[in-house]
Design a protein around this motif. Structure first.
Motif, PDB file in Angstrom:
ATOM      1  N   ALA A  88      25.587  44.301  51.178  1.00 34.66           N
ATOM      2  CA  ALA A  88      25.423  45.498  52.011  1.00 34.66           C
ATOM      3  C   ALA A  88      24.527  45.229  53.211  1.00 34.66           C
ATOM      4  N   GLU A  89      23.550  44.327  53.061  1.00 28.86           N
ATOM      5  CA  GLU A  89      22.634  44.032  54.164  1.00 28.86           C
ATOM      6  C   GLU A  89      23.247  43.124  55.218  1.00 28.86           C
ATOM      7  N   LEU A  90      24.350  42.460  54.874  1.00 23.54           N
ATOM      8  CA  LEU A  90      24.965  41.509  55.797  1.00 23.54           C
ATOM      9  C   LEU A  90      25.871  42.171  56.831  1.00 23.54           C
ATOM     10  N   VAL A  91      26.163  43.460  56.637  1.00 26.39           N
ATOM     11  CA  VAL A  91      27.124  44.122  57.521  1.00 26.39           C
ATOM     12  C   VAL A  91      26.538  45.412  58.084  1.00 26.39           C
ATOM     13  N   ALA A  92      27.287  46.018  59.011  1.00 26.03           N
ATOM     14  CA  ALA A  92      26.881  47.286  59.608  1.00 26.03           C
ATOM     15  C   ALA A  92      26.894  48.395  58.557  1.00 26.03           C
ATOM     16  N   PRO A  93      26.114  49.469  58.771  1.00 25.82           N
ATOM     17  CA  PRO A  93      26.027  50.547  57.779  1.00 25.82           C
ATOM     18  C   PRO A  93      27.375  51.145  57.387  1.00 25.82           C
ATOM     19  N   ASP A  94      28.329  51.218  58.327  1.00 32.14           N
ATOM     20  CA  ASP A  94      29.612  51.840  58.016  1.00 32.14           C
ATOM     21  C   ASP A  94      30.583  50.880  57.321  1.00 32.14           C
ATOM     22  N   LYS A  95      30.117  49.667  56.975  1.00 33.69           N
ATOM     23  CA  LYS A  95      30.973  48.697  56.298  1.00 33.69           C
ATOM     24  C   LYS A  95      30.378  48.213  54.985  1.00 33.69           C
ATOM     25  N   LYS A  96      29.346  48.906  54.511  1.00 34.21           N
ATOM     26  CA  LYS A  96      28.634  48.440  53.318  1.00 34.21           C
ATOM     27  C   LYS A  96      29.522  48.430  52.079  1.00 34.21           C
ATOM     28  N   ALA A  97      30.274  49.517  51.833  1.00 36.25           N
ATOM     29  CA  ALA A  97      31.130  49.565  50.643  1.00 36.25           C
ATOM     30  C   ALA A  97      32.215  48.502  50.713  1.00 36.25           C
ATOM     31  N   GLY A  98      32.726  48.247  51.928  1.00 37.64           N
ATOM     32  CA  GLY A  98      33.729  47.199  52.089  1.00 37.64           C
ATOM     33  C   GLY A  98      33.173  45.830  51.755  1.00 37.64           C
ATOM     34  N   ALA A  99      31.923  45.587  52.126  1.00 39.75           N
ATOM     35  CA  ALA A  99      31.283  44.306  51.813  1.00 39.75           C
ATOM     36  C   ALA A  99      31.077  44.159  50.308  1.00 39.75           C
ATOM     37  N   ILE A 100      30.654  45.230  49.656  1.00 39.81           N
ATOM     38  CA  ILE A 100      30.486  45.203  48.202  1.00 39.81           C
ATOM     39  C   ILE A 100      31.830  44.933  47.531  1.00 39.81           C
ATOM     40  N   ALA A 101      32.883  45.601  48.030  1.00 37.08           N
ATOM     41  CA  ALA A 101      34.220  45.401  47.468  1.00 37.08           C
ATOM     42  C   ALA A 101      34.677  43.964  47.648  1.00 37.08           C
ATOM     43  N   MET A 102      34.318  43.346  48.793  1.00 37.86           N
ATOM     44  CA  MET A 102      34.709  41.955  49.035  1.00 37.86           C
ATOM     45  C   MET A 102      34.109  41.035  47.971  1.00 37.86           C
ATOM     46  N   MET A 103      32.842  41.274  47.616  1.00 38.59           N
ATOM     47  CA  MET A 103      32.234  40.469  46.574  1.00 38.59           C
ATOM     48  C   MET A 103      32.929  40.716  45.229  1.00 38.59           C
ATOM     49  N   PHE A 104      33.212  41.978  44.905  1.00 37.81           N
ATOM     50  CA  PHE A 104      33.841  42.316  43.633  1.00 37.81           C
ATOM     51  C   PHE A 104      35.292  41.846  43.572  1.00 37.81           C
ATOM     52  N   THR A 105      35.877  41.510  44.740  1.00 33.25           N
ATOM     53  CA  THR A 105      37.233  40.957  44.731  1.00 33.25           C
ATOM     54  C   THR A 105      37.282  39.693  43.890  1.00 33.25           C
ATOM     55  N   GLY A 106      36.201  38.914  43.900  1.00 29.72           N
ATOM     56  CA  GLY A 106      36.139  37.716  43.063  1.00 29.72           C
ATOM     57  C   GLY A 106      36.307  38.053  41.596  1.00 29.72           C
ATOM     58  N   LEU A 107      35.691  39.160  41.164  1.00 28.23           N
ATOM     59  CA  LEU A 107      35.799  39.594  39.767  1.00 28.23           C
ATOM     60  C   LEU A 107      37.214  40.038  39.442  1.00 28.23           C
ATOM     61  N   THR A 108      37.838  40.794  40.360  1.00 30.35           N
ATOM     62  CA  THR A 108      39.190  41.296  40.091  1.00 30.35           C
ATOM     63  C   THR A 108      40.219  40.165  40.125  1.00 30.35           C
ATOM     64  N   VAL A 109      40.089  39.243  41.091  1.00 27.02           N
ATOM     65  CA  VAL A 109      41.022  38.115  41.168  1.00 27.02           C
ATOM     66  C   VAL A 109      40.894  37.229  39.928  1.00 27.02           C
ATOM     67  N   ALA A 110      39.699  37.189  39.341  1.00 25.29           N
ATOM     68  CA  ALA A 110      39.512  36.410  38.107  1.00 25.29           C
ATOM     69  C   ALA A 110      40.455  36.884  37.012  1.00 25.29           C
ATOM     70  N   ASN A 111      40.724  38.183  36.972  1.00 24.34           N
ATOM     71  CA  ASN A 111      41.607  38.731  35.945  1.00 24.34           C
ATOM     72  C   ASN A 111      43.073  38.433  36.220  1.00 24.34           C
ATOM     73  N   VAL A 112      43.402  38.145  37.496  1.00 23.09           N
ATOM     74  CA  VAL A 112      44.780  37.827  37.857  1.00 23.09           C
ATOM     75  C   VAL A 112      45.043  36.334  37.748  1.00 23.09           C
ATOM     76  N   VAL A 113      44.063  35.514  38.144  1.00 28.87           N
ATOM     77  CA  VAL A 113      44.245  34.067  38.224  1.00 28.87           C
ATOM     78  C   VAL A 113      43.403  33.321  37.183  1.00 28.87           C
ATOM     79  N   GLY A 114      42.084  33.573  37.206  1.00 30.93           N
ATOM     80  CA  GLY A 114      41.166  32.801  36.381  1.00 30.93           C
ATOM     81  C   GLY A 114      41.406  32.943  34.889  1.00 30.93           C
ATOM     82  N   VAL A 115      41.576  34.184  34.420  1.00 31.61           N
ATOM     83  CA  VAL A 115      41.725  34.413  32.979  1.00 31.61           C
ATOM     84  C   VAL A 115      43.049  33.857  32.442  1.00 31.61           C
ATOM     85  N   PRO A 116      44.208  34.145  33.086  1.00 34.03           N
ATOM     86  CA  PRO A 116      45.457  33.557  32.570  1.00 34.03           C
ATOM     87  C   PRO A 116      45.452  32.030  32.604  1.00 34.03           C
ATOM     88  N   LEU A 117      44.972  31.445  33.731  1.00 34.04           N
ATOM     89  CA  LEU A 117      44.934  29.989  33.820  1.00 34.04           C
ATOM     90  C   LEU A 117      43.953  29.394  32.816  1.00 34.04           C
TER      91      LEU A 117
END
Length: 403
Positions: A117-146
């Motif tokens: 959240a500190e790396l981006v402008a105030p109006d993009k904080k949730a998007g930045a948090i979501a970008m980090m959590f994308t790693g967690l969600t992609v893990a369920n699509v790619v990491g866990v099955p593999l």
């Protein structure tokens, strides 16, 4: 979005993989150590409890160092835990390894959310948090099955060794890409703890427990539900979980996009729709096509709540958000544990494999009611502040505005 978010997402991918891949490898682990499947299940329970306890503990221990250094230390802990699991000579040692790795989980996502959240402008904080959590969600699509495929063909120890290697990549990425943000001045442990006196922070965490708990009430028992009720073959469960993961990825990105524009309306829609879809799952679970679509929708709606809930905690715990952010990650896992227990109770009571869906619907509906209550209290407080300011002297108005 800054490249530093990629390093955080890689770390999140490794953490997400190690959290969930064990579920597909329990038979192999149990067989190797000569324990029962229920006993091997402690590797899942132990990890979840480690997240709940480790989130505040590691965050408190990290109040004396910079956030970048703490993220690096947490990834180091994650690497050690997974290596210990990979070489464990006995079941007890592997359980210790799982707990060690889990201690990094909550604090990594909590501190990582603040840094993102500190790396981006105030109006993009949730998007930045979501970008980090994308790693967690992609893990369920790619990491866990593999990881499951590798573990079943080459041995589960290889899977955990690969996960440890992912941790090394994340550690190097954080060291190279994440800026050394200055430690907030004047923020001490008592300031961090003071955030928990804020009713809005507690309401947001309760929404996290109930809302995400609704998702895992159904998903925890997805295997018996799909094989015994929908009629899928055992081997299809992995791909159904991939569908769930794809839904998570989409929901997370949508949640990140719209949370910066209309946070509370997004929570109303996602939690309300989640409650309805979970209730309908008791019917759609009897049809293969409808069941598959419903699983993807549950993943999407469930994870659409993650960026707004995490941002809600950060907003309400302003000035000292780190501990509250980490504890909210623990709240997700507390919701998982609570809903899995409640879902097991209704199945044991003889209500059938689809009955956890009703539990999930009730939990999501309760989270929606809390969201409505939270917004109502916020409007009341704002109205009260306006009343105080009206008719006050200029000095008093400035004091209220500053507060």
């Amino acid at each position: 979005m800054p490249l530093a978010l990629l390093a955080l997402a890689i770390g999140a991918f490794g953490i997400g993989t190690t959290e969930f891949v064990i579920m597909g490898l329990l038979p192999e682990v149990a067989s190797d150590f000569g324990v029962s499947i229920p006993t091997a299940g402690f590797l899942v329970t132990g990890y979840a409890l480690g997240v709940v306890l480790g989130a505040p503990l590691m965050t408190v221990l990290g109040t004396k160092v910079s956030r970048k250094r703490m993220l690096m230390l947490l990834m180091g802990l994650f690497i050690v835990g997974n290596l210990l699991s990979a070489i464990a000579p006995a079941f007890a040692v592997m359980l210790i390894g799982r707990v060690v790795a889990s201690l990094a989980h909550g604090a990594f996502f909590g501190i990582g959310s603040v840094v993102a959240a500190e790396l981006v402008a105030p109006d993009k904080k949730a998007g930045a948090i979501a970008m980090m959590f994308t790693g967690l969600t992609v893990a369920n699509v790619v990491g866990v099955p593999l990881g499951t495929l590798v573990g079943q063909s080459a041995g589960w120890r290889v899977t955990f060794a690969i996960v440890a290697a992912l941790g090394v990549v994340g550690l190097v990425g954080i060291a190279k890409l994440v800026p050394d943000l200055p430690k907030p001045q004047g923020v001490r442990l008592r300031h961090e703890l003071a955030a928990f006196k804020n009713a809005q922070v507690l309401l947001a965490m309760a929404m996290t427990v109930l809302g995400f708990g609704g998702v895992f009430a159904a998903i925890t028992y997805i295997a018996p539900m799909m094989t015994h009720v929908a009629g899928f073959a055992d081997g299809s469960v992995t791909w159904l979980l991939v569908l769930f993961g794809l839904g998570m990825v989409g929901g997370n990105l949508i949640g990140g996009k719209y949370a910066d524009r209309a946070l509370m309306p997004l929570l109303y829609v996602s939690l309300g729709a989640l409650a309805v879809v979970l209730a309908l799952f008791t019917l759609t679970a009897h049809n293969k096509v409808l069941a598959a679509v419903t699983i993807a929708l549950i993943g999407a709606l469930g994870f659409a709540t993650v960026p707004p809930l995490q941002k809600r905690v950060l907003d309400q715990a302003h000035g000292a958000p780190t501990l509250a952010s980490a504890v909210n990650i623990g709240a997700f896992n507390l919701g998982n544990a609570l809903s899995a227990w409640l879902g097991g109770l209704v199945i044991a009571a003889g209500f059938g494999y689809t009955s956890p869906n009703w539990v999930g619907a009730a939990l999501a509906a309760a989270a929606l009611l809390l969201a409505i209550l939270s917004a109502a209290l916020e409007r009341r407080d704002r109205a009260g502040s306006s009343t105080v300011v009206t008719g006050a002297t200029p000095a008093e108005q400035r004091a209220v505005a500053h507060h």
